[in-house]
Design a protein around this motif. Structure first.
Motif, PDB file in Angstrom:
ATOM      1  N   GLU A  29      -2.826  -3.085  -4.537  1.00  0.00           N
ATOM      2  CA  GLU A  29      -3.946  -2.880  -3.633  1.00  0.00           C
ATOM      3  C   GLU A  29      -4.650  -4.187  -3.315  1.00  0.00           C
ATOM      4  O   GLU A  29      -5.096  -4.407  -2.182  1.00  0.00           O
ATOM      5  CB  GLU A  29      -4.919  -1.868  -4.242  1.00  0.00           C
ATOM      6  CG  GLU A  29      -4.314  -0.470  -4.362  1.00  0.00           C
ATOM      7  CD  GLU A  29      -5.222   0.498  -5.087  1.00  0.00           C
ATOM      8  OE1 GLU A  29      -6.280   0.046  -5.587  1.00  0.00           O
ATOM      9  OE2 GLU A  29      -4.890   1.700  -5.153  1.00  0.00           O
ATOM     10  N   TRP A  32       0.804  -1.217   0.000  1.00  0.00           N
ATOM     11  CA  TRP A  32       0.000   0.000   0.000  1.00  0.00           C
ATOM     12  C   TRP A  32       0.840   1.272   0.000  1.00  0.00           C
ATOM     13  O   TRP A  32       0.478   2.265  -0.650  1.00  0.00           O
ATOM     14  CB  TRP A  32      -0.921   0.025   1.221  1.00  0.00           C
ATOM     15  CG  TRP A  32      -2.176  -0.772   1.089  1.00  0.00           C
ATOM     16  CD1 TRP A  32      -2.476  -1.951   1.716  1.00  0.00           C
ATOM     17  CD2 TRP A  32      -3.325  -0.457   0.297  1.00  0.00           C
ATOM     18  NE1 TRP A  32      -3.719  -2.389   1.370  1.00  0.00           N
ATOM     19  CE2 TRP A  32      -4.276  -1.482   0.495  1.00  0.00           C
ATOM     20  CE3 TRP A  32      -3.652   0.594  -0.566  1.00  0.00           C
ATOM     21  CZ2 TRP A  32      -5.513  -1.491  -0.129  1.00  0.00           C
ATOM     22  CZ3 TRP A  32      -4.894   0.593  -1.181  1.00  0.00           C
ATOM     23  CH2 TRP A  32      -5.812  -0.443  -0.967  1.00  0.00           C
ATOM     24  N   TYR A  91      -0.421   8.139   4.862  1.00  0.00           N
ATOM     25  CA  TYR A  91       0.666   8.133   3.881  1.00  0.00           C
ATOM     26  C   TYR A  91       0.241   8.807   2.587  1.00  0.00           C
ATOM     27  O   TYR A  91       0.980   9.636   2.027  1.00  0.00           O
ATOM     28  CB  TYR A  91       1.112   6.699   3.599  1.00  0.00           C
ATOM     29  CG  TYR A  91       2.057   6.593   2.421  1.00  0.00           C
ATOM     30  CD1 TYR A  91       3.419   6.821   2.581  1.00  0.00           C
ATOM     31  CD2 TYR A  91       1.578   6.286   1.148  1.00  0.00           C
ATOM     32  CE1 TYR A  91       4.288   6.737   1.501  1.00  0.00           C
ATOM     33  CE2 TYR A  91       2.441   6.205   0.066  1.00  0.00           C
ATOM     34  CZ  TYR A  91       3.789   6.432   0.250  1.00  0.00           C
ATOM     35  OH  TYR A  91       4.645   6.378  -0.828  1.00  0.00           O
ATOM     36  N   ASP A  92      -0.930   8.450   2.106  1.00  0.00           N
ATOM     37  CA  ASP A  92      -1.407   9.022   0.838  1.00  0.00           C
ATOM     38  C   ASP A  92      -1.498  10.544   0.922  1.00  0.00           C
ATOM     39  O   ASP A  92      -1.110  11.258  -0.014  1.00  0.00           O
ATOM     40  CB  ASP A  92      -2.779   8.442   0.489  1.00  0.00           C
ATOM     41  CG  ASP A  92      -2.688   7.017  -0.033  1.00  0.00           C
ATOM     42  OD1 ASP A  92      -1.571   6.560  -0.313  1.00  0.00           O
ATOM     43  OD2 ASP A  92      -3.745   6.366  -0.165  1.00  0.00           O
ATOM     44  N   VAL A  93      -2.027  11.061   2.025  1.00  0.00           N
ATOM     45  CA  VAL A  93      -2.249  12.496   2.151  1.00  0.00           C
ATOM     46  C   VAL A  93      -0.951  13.241   2.437  1.00  0.00           C
ATOM     47  O   VAL A  93      -0.667  14.275   1.818  1.00  0.00           O
ATOM     48  CB  VAL A  93      -3.292  12.774   3.251  1.00  0.00           C
ATOM     49  CG1 VAL A  93      -3.417  14.277   3.508  1.00  0.00           C
ATOM     50  CG2 VAL A  93      -4.647  12.188   2.864  1.00  0.00           C
ATOM     51  N   GLU A 107      -9.831  10.671  -2.427  1.00  0.00           N
ATOM     52  CA  GLU A 107      -9.313   9.596  -3.271  1.00  0.00           C
ATOM     53  C   GLU A 107      -8.770   8.452  -2.432  1.00  0.00           C
ATOM     54  O   GLU A 107      -9.038   7.269  -2.706  1.00  0.00           O
ATOM     55  CB  GLU A 107      -8.223  10.132  -4.194  1.00  0.00           C
ATOM     56  CG  GLU A 107      -7.569   9.069  -5.062  1.00  0.00           C
ATOM     57  CD  GLU A 107      -6.354   9.583  -5.812  1.00  0.00           C
ATOM     58  OE1 GLU A 107      -5.716   8.774  -6.516  1.00  0.00           O
ATOM     59  OE2 GLU A 107      -6.033  10.787  -5.671  1.00  0.00           O
ATOM     60  N   SER A 108      -8.000   8.787  -1.408  1.00  0.00           N
ATOM     61  CA  SER A 108      -7.412   7.752  -0.567  1.00  0.00           C
ATOM     62  C   SER A 108      -8.472   7.010   0.228  1.00  0.00           C
ATOM     63  O   SER A 108      -8.433   5.778   0.343  1.00  0.00           O
ATOM     64  CB  SER A 108      -6.393   8.382   0.388  1.00  0.00           C
ATOM     65  OG  SER A 108      -5.821   7.403   1.223  1.00  0.00           O
ATOM     66  N   LYS A 115     -10.270   4.315  -1.667  1.00  0.00           N
ATOM     67  CA  LYS A 115      -9.484   3.094  -1.858  1.00  0.00           C
ATOM     68  C   LYS A 115      -9.505   2.195  -0.614  1.00  0.00           C
ATOM     69  O   LYS A 115      -9.217   0.999  -0.708  1.00  0.00           O
ATOM     70  CB  LYS A 115      -8.038   3.458  -2.188  1.00  0.00           C
ATOM     71  CG  LYS A 115      -7.850   4.158  -3.531  1.00  0.00           C
ATOM     72  CD  LYS A 115      -8.033   3.200  -4.684  1.00  0.00           C
ATOM     73  CE  LYS A 115      -7.681   3.867  -6.012  1.00  0.00           C
ATOM     74  NZ  LYS A 115      -7.865   2.944  -7.152  1.00  0.00           N
ATOM     75  N   GLN A 116      -9.840   2.785   0.534  1.00  0.00           N
ATOM     76  CA  GLN A 116      -9.789   2.032   1.787  1.00  0.00           C
ATOM     77  C   GLN A 116     -11.153   1.547   2.256  1.00  0.00           C
ATOM     78  O   GLN A 116     -11.273   0.999   3.355  1.00  0.00           O
ATOM     79  CB  GLN A 116      -9.149   2.898   2.875  1.00  0.00           C
ATOM     80  CG  GLN A 116      -7.702   3.245   2.631  1.00  0.00           C
ATOM     81  CD  GLN A 116      -6.842   2.011   2.437  1.00  0.00           C
ATOM     82  OE1 GLN A 116      -6.874   1.087   3.249  1.00  0.00           O
ATOM     83  NE2 GLN A 116      -6.074   1.986   1.353  1.00  0.00           N
ATOM     84  N   ARG A 163      -1.838  12.657  -2.200  1.00  0.00           N
ATOM     85  CA  ARG A 163      -3.138  12.379  -2.780  1.00  0.00           C
ATOM     86  C   ARG A 163      -4.208  13.114  -1.984  1.00  0.00           C
ATOM     87  O   ARG A 163      -4.001  13.488  -0.826  1.00  0.00           O
ATOM     88  CB  ARG A 163      -3.431  10.878  -2.777  1.00  0.00           C
ATOM     89  CG  ARG A 163      -2.541  10.044  -3.691  1.00  0.00           C
ATOM     90  CD  ARG A 163      -3.014   8.592  -3.708  1.00  0.00           C
ATOM     91  NE  ARG A 163      -2.252   7.788  -4.641  1.00  0.00           N
ATOM     92  CZ  ARG A 163      -1.169   7.091  -4.314  1.00  0.00           C
ATOM     93  NH1 ARG A 163      -0.734   7.112  -3.063  1.00  0.00           N
ATOM     94  NH2 ARG A 163      -0.518   6.389  -5.216  1.00  0.00           N
ATOM     95  N   VAL A 213      -2.520   3.980   5.938  1.00  0.00           N
ATOM     96  CA  VAL A 213      -2.396   4.136   4.484  1.00  0.00           C
ATOM     97  C   VAL A 213      -2.937   5.495   4.056  1.00  0.00           C
ATOM     98  O   VAL A 213      -2.339   6.186   3.215  1.00  0.00           O
ATOM     99  CB  VAL A 213      -3.127   2.996   3.750  1.00  0.00           C
ATOM    100  CG1 VAL A 213      -3.144   3.247   2.243  1.00  0.00           C
ATOM    101  CG2 VAL A 213      -2.464   1.654   4.046  1.00  0.00           C
ATOM    102  N   ILE A 214      -4.058   5.897   4.631  1.00  0.00           N
ATOM    103  CA  ILE A 214      -4.624   7.213   4.301  1.00  0.00           C
ATOM    104  C   ILE A 214      -3.654   8.326   4.699  1.00  0.00           C
ATOM    105  O   ILE A 214      -3.448   9.292   3.946  1.00  0.00           O
ATOM    106  CB  ILE A 214      -5.988   7.401   4.989  1.00  0.00           C
ATOM    107  CG1 ILE A 214      -7.011   6.428   4.400  1.00  0.00           C
ATOM    108  CG2 ILE A 214      -6.474   8.842   4.847  1.00  0.00           C
ATOM    109  CD1 ILE A 214      -8.366   6.456   5.106  1.00  0.00           C
TER     110      ILE A 214
END
Length: 469
Positions: free
Chosen positions: A165, A155, A192-194, A203-204, A207-208, A199, A189-190
């Motif tokens: 994913e 991820w 990390y994405d932000v 969007e993140s 995905k979760q 991202r 994970v969220i």
């Protein structure tokens, strides 16, 4: 295989360090602290019958729903029966795998093999890991960590594919079936994405949705398994969430201290919960300061904020917002050590670069940053390894474990109860009864008092039975 070939020396170094330090655990015994429930008296692991397999898949053990963990015990019971060394060897192998997975993850996230290897070695050899590695019942923590790290490898990448994913979700599900603490993977994970991949939150989050569905499902199953509250330290059970958060603020600082300078480690702790208003105030102020600083620097250097958030998420399941019978334990720091030391080295590196940039730091400019990193890493690894070697034998058997615990936390009734149980199993029943009588004088709560009195009555009655009768 190509990755292992490319990183063979780093992997070999981790393996050599881990097995050199932890190899004595293969000679360790089972402990009278959950091992009885998970291994010794667990009928579910004694045969491959349909009833047993169905029970593993559906029944909680020791108030935990962890079917994959129990299934590993079934395999091991088939291989080596009640030889404790086999179970300890599996724990050791899982810890080694986790160290390698941590190195692989950090190598990609940080782009520095030196930093990744140093943090992975500290993670592997830190003395707070002794409880998780040397205690068979901590298998659930080790196994869930394996799948959580595998999920993070899939991820936590800026260019992940649908295949990443899919595998990330699969590893998460296996982690959830090993221990409920894997539920923190989606929020990490969220974060990390932000913070790192830049991202959008929407969007993140989208995905979760599927990973969070499985996480919530597991939480509901686990909560339904928590039907009894026995053992441990229970003074906080039933307290308000605000009070729990206030105590957590002080405990989190204790975790920082244990991570940097581990001393007086023990199977059970008795953190102060009354008369500490000033410590609570200072702790809250300190955490607000850390939060504000990391948030303000997130654009120029998002690593500290991401490490801080990840550290908190990994500790969230054990902060007693969902009641558990201990306020703090060494094993709670197993995975949190990774983001903690990444953050420590990142902040140390930033500070060193600022020192080198000043006009008055001509000496500092002549000392390369990697040299400072290596020196600090070697010092920490050496310090932690020595402490681990010193603490490891405490977990060798029930006598050494509870004898050590009653020296560190002698006022805990549960410690005295476990010490008495250990004495009785060693044939020293009179001394065990005396130990329980002294524990009763410490005004235990009603649950412990009832447990103590029942054992005193049982052992006294048994002692009075003559062979003729």
């Amino acid at each position: 295989m190509s990755w292992l070939k490319l990183n063979r020396w780093e992997v070999l170094g981790l393996l050599c360090g881990i097995f050199a330090v932890y190899s004595p655990v293969i000679r360790f015994e089972f402990l009278n602290w959950d091992d009885t429930w998970y291994i010794i008296n667990n009928e579910l692991i004694q045969s491959w019958s349909f009833e047993g397999l169905y029970g593993i898949a559906t029944e909680p053990v020791a108030r935990n729903f962890a079917p994959l963990t129990i299934f590993t015990f079934l395999i091991e019971h088939t291989l080596w029966g009640m030889w404790s060394g086999g179970y300890h060897l599996t724990n050791l192998a899982l810890h080694a795998i986790n160290a390698i997975l941590a190195y692989a993850l950090l190598r990609r996230l940080t782009g520095s093999s030196l930093l990744a290897w140093t943090v992975s070695l500290i993670f592997a050899l830190h003395p707070v890991q002794v409880e998780t590695v040397a205690w068979v019942s901590s298998r659930k923590s080790l196994l869930s960590a394996t799948f959580m790290l595998a999920s993070f490898i899939c991820w936590l990448r800026p260019d992940r594919t649908s295949r990443d994913e899919g595998f990330g979700t699969l590893w998460l599900i296996l982690g959830l079936l090993s221990k409920a603490s894997a539920v923190v993977v989606p929020p990490i994970v969220i974060a990390y994405d932000v913070l790192i991949a830049r991202r959008s939150f929407a969007e993140s989050f989208a995905k979760q949705v599927v990973p969070m569905f499985f996480s919530v499902l597991l939480i509901l199953v686990t909560m339904s398994a928590q039907t009894t509250i026995v053992g441990g330290v229970r003074g906080h059970i039933g307290a308000s969430k605000l009070w729990i958060l206030a105590i957590d603020a002080t405990i989190l600082w204790r975790y920082v201290g244990m991570s940097l300078y581990p001393t007086n480690l023990c199977v059970l702790y008795d953190p102060a919960t009354t008369g500490i208003a000033h410590w609570i105030a200072l702790s809250v102020i300190g955490w607000v300061g850390v939060g504000v600083w990391t948030f303000r620097t997130r654009h120029s250097n998002p690593v500290p904020l991401f490490c801080f958030v990840t550290w908190l998420f990994l500790l969230f399941p054990v902060l007693n917002l969902f009641p558990i019978t201990t306020l703090m334990n060494d094993r709670y720091l197993y995975l949190p050590l990774i983001p903690f030391f990444v953050g420590v080295f990142n902040v140390a590196g930033v500070c060193w670069m600022k020192i080198r940039s000043t006009e008055s730091s001509s000496l500092a400019r002549r000392i390369p940053t990697p040299a400072i990193a290596v020196t600090l890493g070697v010092m920490l690894c050496g310090l932690y390894t020595l402490r681990t070697l010193d603490y490891l034998n405490v977990w060798a058997n029930p006598v050494t474990l509870w004898n050590h615990a009653r020296q560190i936390t002698p006022t805990l009734p549960v410690v005295q109860i476990q010490w008495a149980i250990t004495l009785e199993s060693e044939g020293r029943r009179d001394l065990a009864i005396q130990t329980l009588q002294r524990a009763m004088e410490q005004n235990p709560d009603s649950g412990d008092a009832e447990r103590i009195q029942s054992k005193i009555d049982l052992w006294t009655e048994t002692s009075q039975v003559t062979p003729e009768s």
